[in-house]
Design a protein around this motif. Structure first.
Motif, mmCIF file in Angstrom:
data_model
loop_
_atom_site.group_PDB
_atom_site.id
_atom_site.type_symbol
_atom_site.label_atom_id
_atom_site.label_comp_id
_atom_site.label_asym_id
_atom_site.label_seq_id
_atom_site.Cartn_x
_atom_site.Cartn_y
_atom_site.Cartn_z
ATOM 1 N N ALA A 59 0.831 -1.204 0.000
ATOM 2 C CA ALA A 59 0.000 0.000 0.000
ATOM 3 C C ALA A 59 0.868 1.257 0.000
ATOM 4 C CB ALA A 59 -0.924 -0.001 1.218
ATOM 5 N N LEU A 60 1.981 1.205 0.773
ATOM 6 C CA LEU A 60 2.869 2.361 0.818
ATOM 7 C C LEU A 60 3.475 2.650 -0.556
ATOM 8 C CD1 LEU A 60 4.794 2.021 4.188
ATOM 9 C CD2 LEU A 60 3.462 3.991 3.435
ATOM 10 N N ALA A 61 3.887 1.618 -1.264
ATOM 11 C CA ALA A 61 4.486 1.812 -2.582
ATOM 12 C C ALA A 61 3.514 2.492 -3.528
ATOM 13 C CB ALA A 61 4.940 0.472 -3.154
ATOM 14 N N ALA A 62 2.284 2.043 -3.531
ATOM 15 C CA ALA A 62 1.273 2.658 -4.397
ATOM 16 C C ALA A 62 1.000 4.100 -3.983
ATOM 17 C CB ALA A 62 -0.019 1.833 -4.346
ATOM 18 N N GLU A 63 0.944 4.333 -2.655
ATOM 19 C CA GLU A 63 0.667 5.685 -2.178
ATOM 20 C C GLU A 63 1.798 6.648 -2.533
ATOM 21 O OE1 GLU A 63 -0.403 8.102 1.949
ATOM 22 O OE2 GLU A 63 0.019 5.947 2.010
ATOM 23 N N VAL A 64 3.047 6.196 -2.358
ATOM 24 C CA VAL A 64 4.186 7.059 -2.687
ATOM 25 C C VAL A 64 4.183 7.393 -4.170
ATOM 26 C CG1 VAL A 64 6.702 7.167 -2.834
ATOM 27 C CG2 VAL A 64 5.619 6.283 -0.762
#
Length: 413
Positions: A30-35
């Motif tokens: 989720a963090l990768a997509a958000e960044v």
């Protein structure tokens, strides 16, 4: 004795009893997509990248960085060489794509910021010591990664600039040789202008070049660097081309209109202020096909301006027309110069004659310029008349003296 990496032996930080790296690992997708999504919102430079690149390479790089951050939190050790090599390679690609360095570095800081925000949202007051440990590891991670980003970016830009400079110098050489410059312009990625303003510069020494304890060559390089920076700022019509050494050189300025004296005068003044050294500039303009002849003419104008004592600043052919004509090789020039042969062993008489003519035949101004008494000026002028047979107060003789002095001063220019 303390071990070199004793600080890395601190226990892994935990929030609420759960190791921080496990929390990060769970959040990684989720963090990768958000960044990746936030990169577009906060770093506008990434809008220029193709969408498939953002979805592919950029997202994969973000995922790798999140996982590297996970390892930093788990072990307390900075990213390994393989991770740093990938960061340098990715940064080099962004440099090649024209993404500004601040945007590339900002992307990594944004990712770390989002990771930290997600983690801290799950921390409690009792986790304060672990928060401090996590913060310390976060800062260590950013320090190492920022260095890798800068190294990859700068290396790529240096290579690109080197190739670009070689191509520009090849174009400049072609223009100055008089050949067809179109192929060289294509290789340099430069659209040939309608005309070039050609500047032939003589650059005086900067005060630092003669200051005790200062490296003269370093001072000279700094002088040239400042001059080139000012040239880059003063290029409304395209890319300037320059071949410069510490004492001068040639500059080609693209232009779409006629040569504008006021604009060029202001430019030469700015260049002089920027480099902190006196400048003498000869200038003319020509289409690309005639730059070679124009460069020779500009150099002659500059040399004549210096030889005839016109001082620094900008000089055009109109300023030195008489000197230019008199300096053409031939029997007339040699005959004129020979009229002053009796003065060649009396430099004070030649200097006085030059000053007298430059001061509009005013003996008091001449005396002030030479720092002598007016009677000394009168004496020297009488000696000049006696030795040459040319009277310095008789109209026709004055014209001959002026021409003879110009021929003498321009011999060999």
């Amino acid at each position: 004795m303390t071990a070199p990496n004793a600080e890395l032996a601190a226990p892994e930080p935990q929030f609420g009893g759960t190791p921080v790296h496990l929390r990060l690992l769970a959040l990684a997708p989720a963090l990768a997509a958000e960044v990746a999504a936030r990169l577009l919102d906060r770093l506008p430079a990434h809008h220029a990248l193709p969408p498939e690149q953002l979805r592919g390479e950029i997202t994969r790089q973000v995922e790798r960085c999140v996982r590297a951050f996970v390892d930093v939190m788990r072990t307390g050790r900075p990213p390994g060489e393989d991770d740093l090599a990938r960061i340098r390679e990715s940064s080099a690609r962004r440099a090649d794509e024209g993404v500004p360095l601040e945007s590339v570095v900002g992307a990594y800081h944004l990712g770390a910021q989002l990771c930290a925000a997600r983690l801290l949202a799950e921390a409690a007051p009792a986790d304060l010591p672990d928060i401090a440990t996590a913060q310390d590891r976060l800062l260590g991670y950013l320090r190492v990664v920022s260095c890798a980003v800068a190294a990859g970016y700068v290396q790529e830009r240096q290579a690109a600039l080197g190739d670009e400079q070689v191509a520009r110098q090849a174009l400049l050489s072609r223009l100055l040789e008089g050949g067809d410059p179109r192929a060289a312009a294509d290789r340099a990625g430069i659209r040939l202008p309608d005309r070039y303003v050609v500047l032939a510069l003589a650059i005086g020494p900067h005060p630092d070049e003669s200051r005790p304890g200062v490296n003269r060559s370093v001072a000279a390089r700094r002088k040239l660097r400042r001059l080139r920076a000012e040239l880059e700022r003063s290029r409304p019509d395209g890319v300037p081309l320059a071949a410069l050494a510490a004492d001068g050189g040639t500059v080609l300025l693209p232009t779409s209109g006629p040569l504008d004296r006021d604009t060029l005068t202001a430019l030469v003044e700015r260049l002089g202020r920027a480099c902190g050294a006196p400048l003498v500039a000869g200038a003319t303009s020509a289409p690309p096909s005639a730059v070679a002849d124009a460069a020779r003419l500009a150099a002659e104008v500059r040399q004549l301006a210096t030889a005839t004592g016109r001082g620094g600043g900008l000089h055009l052919l109109d300023d030195v027309l008489l000197a230019y004509q008199l300096s053409r090789p031939g029997p007339a020039r040699e005959a004129l110069a020979s009229l002053l042969a009796p003065l060649t062993d009396r430099p004070e008489l030649l200097d006085t004659l030059r000053a007298f003519l430059a001061c509009g035949l005013d003996r008091r101004r001449t005396a002030a310029r030479l720092l002598v008494h007016p009677n000394t000026v009168d004496y020297r002028l009488r000696r000049t008349t006696h030795l040459t047979g040319l009277d310095t107060v008789r109209g026709p003789d004055l014209l001959t003296l002026h021409a003879a002095l110009t021929a003498l001063d321009t011999t060999g220019t």
